[in-house]
Design a protein around this motif. Structure first.
Motif, PDB file in Angstrom:
ATOM      1  N   ALA A  23      11.828  -1.771  -3.892  1.00 12.67           N
ATOM      2  CA  ALA A  23      13.302  -1.770  -3.878  1.00 12.67           C
ATOM      3  C   ALA A  23      13.865  -0.563  -3.129  1.00 12.67           C
ATOM      4  CB  ALA A  23      13.837  -1.802  -5.308  1.00 12.67           C
ATOM      5  N   SER A  24      13.050   0.464  -2.925  1.00 17.45           N
ATOM      6  CA  SER A  24      13.534   1.610  -2.128  1.00 17.45           C
ATOM      7  C   SER A  24      13.661   1.195  -0.671  1.00 17.45           C
ATOM      8  CB  SER A  24      12.561   2.791  -2.227  1.00 17.45           C
ATOM      9  OG  SER A  24      12.535   3.273  -3.545  1.00 17.45           O
ATOM     10  N   ALA A  25      12.714   0.387  -0.204  1.00 17.04           N
ATOM     11  CA  ALA A  25      12.803  -0.113   1.173  1.00 17.04           C
ATOM     12  C   ALA A  25      13.998  -1.037   1.303  1.00 17.04           C
ATOM     13  CB  ALA A  25      11.522  -0.863   1.538  1.00 17.04           C
TER      14      ALA A  25
ATOM     15  N   PRO B 159       0.844  -1.197   0.000  1.00 15.70           N
ATOM     16  CA  PRO B 159       0.000   0.000   0.000  1.00 15.70           C
ATOM     17  C   PRO B 159       0.880   1.249   0.000  1.00 15.70           C
ATOM     18  CG  PRO B 159      -0.618  -1.496   1.796  1.00 15.70           C
ATOM     19  CD  PRO B 159       0.684  -1.991   1.247  1.00 15.70           C
ATOM     20  N   GLY B 160       0.677   2.109  -0.947  1.00 13.54           N
ATOM     21  CA  GLY B 160       1.430   3.372  -0.952  1.00 13.54           C
ATOM     22  C   GLY B 160       2.733   3.335  -1.722  1.00 13.54           C
TER      23      GLY B 160
ATOM     24  N   PRO C 170       8.427   6.747   4.659  1.00 15.13           N
ATOM     25  CA  PRO C 170       8.158   7.210   6.029  1.00 15.13           C
ATOM     26  C   PRO C 170       8.995   6.523   7.103  1.00 15.13           C
ATOM     27  CG  PRO C 170       6.312   5.919   5.178  1.00 15.13           C
ATOM     28  CD  PRO C 170       7.297   6.034   4.057  1.00 15.13           C
ATOM     29  N   ASP C 171       9.360   7.293   8.136  1.00 20.44           N
ATOM     30  CA  ASP C 171      10.120   6.748   9.269  1.00 20.44           C
ATOM     31  C   ASP C 171       9.365   5.597   9.923  1.00 20.44           C
ATOM     32  OD1 ASP C 171      12.091   8.579   8.864  1.00 20.44           O
ATOM     33  OD2 ASP C 171      11.344  10.005  10.358  1.00 20.44           O
ATOM     34  N   GLU C 172       8.038   5.708   9.913  1.00 23.01           N
ATOM     35  CA  GLU C 172       7.189   4.692  10.537  1.00 23.01           C
ATOM     36  C   GLU C 172       7.485   3.291   9.966  1.00 23.01           C
ATOM     37  OE1 GLU C 172       5.366   4.798  12.981  1.00 23.01           O
ATOM     38  OE2 GLU C 172       4.096   3.018  12.794  1.00 23.01           O
ATOM     39  N   LEU C 173       7.652   3.231   8.635  1.00 21.41           N
ATOM     40  CA  LEU C 173       7.950   1.927   8.011  1.00 21.41           C
ATOM     41  C   LEU C 173       9.352   1.444   8.375  1.00 21.41           C
ATOM     42  CD1 LEU C 173       6.348   2.157   4.440  1.00 21.41           C
ATOM     43  CD2 LEU C 173       5.679   0.646   6.315  1.00 21.41           C
ATOM     44  N   VAL C 174      10.294   2.371   8.518  1.00 22.04           N
ATOM     45  CA  VAL C 174      11.646   1.977   8.934  1.00 22.04           C
ATOM     46  C   VAL C 174      11.570   1.392  10.350  1.00 22.04           C
ATOM     47  CG1 VAL C 174      14.027   2.734   9.300  1.00 22.04           C
ATOM     48  CG2 VAL C 174      12.653   3.815   7.518  1.00 22.04           C
TER      49      VAL C 174
END
Ligand code: CAA
Ligand code: FAD
Length: 380
Positions: free
Chosen positions: A81-83, A26-27, A38-42
């Motif tokens: 791939a950015s994550a 999502p997103g 977002p920092d939240e996902l990190v």
């Protein structure tokens, strides 16, 4: 020889797959458009243990092996791939570099936070005039007794804007060539350390890439990693493991695009039948599957070499060279199988095609991997 995954590996892979589907998917298009992550996902990746996968639990890590690392990298990369590049840099360049070569005090101070995702790290080797030619470092670190003074520019730095800890390679004694290079830990906020604007990129747009400036940046001596003059070897040794991570990223991008193309080919009809029934499309799927499996073997072999304590300089270079080629070629095929829909963002494969390209460039271009492999082959 055993090609099967252990139950633990399957659980780890499934946890990463589940996270990628529920949290990253999502997103992902919006993040690519807005160039944000977002920092939240990190933090969530940190909570799952993905930011310090191979780090010893005594330093806050997950204590997993390199096979687990590539399984996690593949699953994250299938979706975003950015994550996964954030995960790869933090794990195999920053955490590994500190755990393998840092002092106990450095590990206690920095690694414990990096391994949990409380801090994020960046690895700063490239410069405007020293990319592939990495020994040509122009950034200087002058020894002033109890501290060093760093001056220069680093470019293309992944996690460049959002990191807390920067591993910086710089030249201390030019007369000694690569033996006069050192590696340092530089904290964000150190006076004279400035972060330039974010690059506007073709792919991995959710990953932030910045130029960094060092103007008379004072770094205490205890922040040097290893013995005086160890910096270039530190970079090379660390990059050998990093290349396993990027190879797994390339594998994941290719596999993600393949899975979407296969599904689409079973749904889309043309000339009265699903397009997978046309041999031209079926043969593309056969080639994609074969190439991806071959890449997976090389990626797994490199990770296995690392787990076994074997030298993995060549196997990581071969895995990266091959998997990145497969990622580039097979994402183009995935777009082709999607027809016009492949050309729009909603279907994801155009982003994967754009993301694939970087895997042939960073952590050593494909030409550099061939230098590493050919030198190894000739040396025997
Ligand atoms: N392990 C240990 N030592 C190594 C080594 C390794 N894997 N590779 C080289 N060395 C040593 C050599 O033995 C030599 O030391 P001695 O003189 O004591 O023998 C020294 O390092 C210099 O090596 P070379 O003579 O081979 O150096 P070179 O100038 O020919 O360059 C190179 C070699 C492989 C091309 C290297 O410059 C290179 O890897 N370039 C690419 C740089 C790169 O990958 N950058 C990535 C930046 S990080 C990044 O990109 C992150 C990201 O995107 C996410
Ligand atoms: P160059 O070295 O100028 O190469 C240009 C071309 O010449 C390439 O095709 C190259 O393969 C070829 N070439 C050069 N030398 C030879 C040779 N001897 N034989 C044959 N061909 C050769 N760096 C970091 O330090 N940290 C990071 O976090 C990081 N993240 C990055 C993120 C992104 C999005 C990008 C784009 C780059 C990143 N990099 C990072 C930099 C990356 O590692 C370099 O771009 C890469 O190593 C190539 O260097 P260069 O761009 O200077 O190209």
């Amino acid at each position: 020889m055993d090609f099967s995954l252990t139950e633990e590996h399957i659980m780890i892979r499934d946890a990463a797959r589940d996270f990628a589907q529920t949290e990253l998917l999502p997103g992902v298009i919006e993040r690519d458009n807005a160039q944000t992550f977002p920092d939240e996902l990190v933090r969530k990746m940190g909570a799952l243990g993905f930011m310090g996968i191979m780090v010893d639990p005594k330093y806050g890590g997950s204590g997993m092996d390199a096979i687990s690392y590539v399984l996690i990298m593949e699953e994250l990369s299938k979706i975003d791939a950015s994550a996964s590049v954030m995960v790869s840099v933090n794990n195999s360049l920053v955490c590994y570099g500190l755990e393998a070569y840092g002092s106990e005090a450095q590990k206690q101070k920095y690694l414990t936070k990096l391994a949990t995702g409380e801090s994020i790290g960046a690895f700063c080797l490239s410069e405007p005039e020293a990319g592939s030619d990495a020994t040509s470092q122009k950034t200087t670190a002058i020894d002033k007794g109890d501290h060093y003074v760093i001056n220069g520019t680093k470019n293309w730095i992944t996690n460049g804007g959002r990191s807390d800890v920067y591993l910086v390679i710089a030249q201390t004694d030019r007369d000694k060539g690569h033996k006069g290079i050192n590696a340092f830990i530089v904290e964000k906020g150190t006076p004279g350390f400035d972060i330039g604007p974010k690059e506007d990129k073709l792919g991995i747009r959710g990953s932030d890439t910045h130029t960094l400036q060092f103007n008379d940046v004072k770094v205490p001596k205890e922040n040097r990693i290893g013995e005086d003059g160890f910096g270039f070897k530190f970079a090379m040794k660390t990059l050998s493991g990093g290349r396993i991570g990027i190879a797994a990223q390339a594998l994941g991008i290719a596999a993600g695009a393949y899975e979407l193309a296969l599904k689409y080919s079973k749904e889309r009809k043309a000339f009265g039948t699903e397009i997978c029934n046309h041999q031209a499309i079926a043969f593309k799927l056969a080639d994609m599957y074969t190439e991806i499996e071959a890449a997976r073997m090389l990626v797994m072999k490199a990770a296995w070499d690392k787990d076994q304590g074997n030298n993995y300089d060549m196997s990581s270079a071969m895995a990266k060279l091959y998997a990145s080629k497969v990622a580039m070629e097979q994402t183009v095929e995935a777009v082709q199988i999607h027809g016009g829909n492949g050309f729009v963002k909603e279907y994801h494969v155009e982003r994967m095609m754009r993301d694939a390209k970087i895997t042939q460039i960073y952590e050593g271009t494909s030409e550099i991997q061939k230098i590493v492999i050919s030198r190894g082959v000739i040396k025997g």
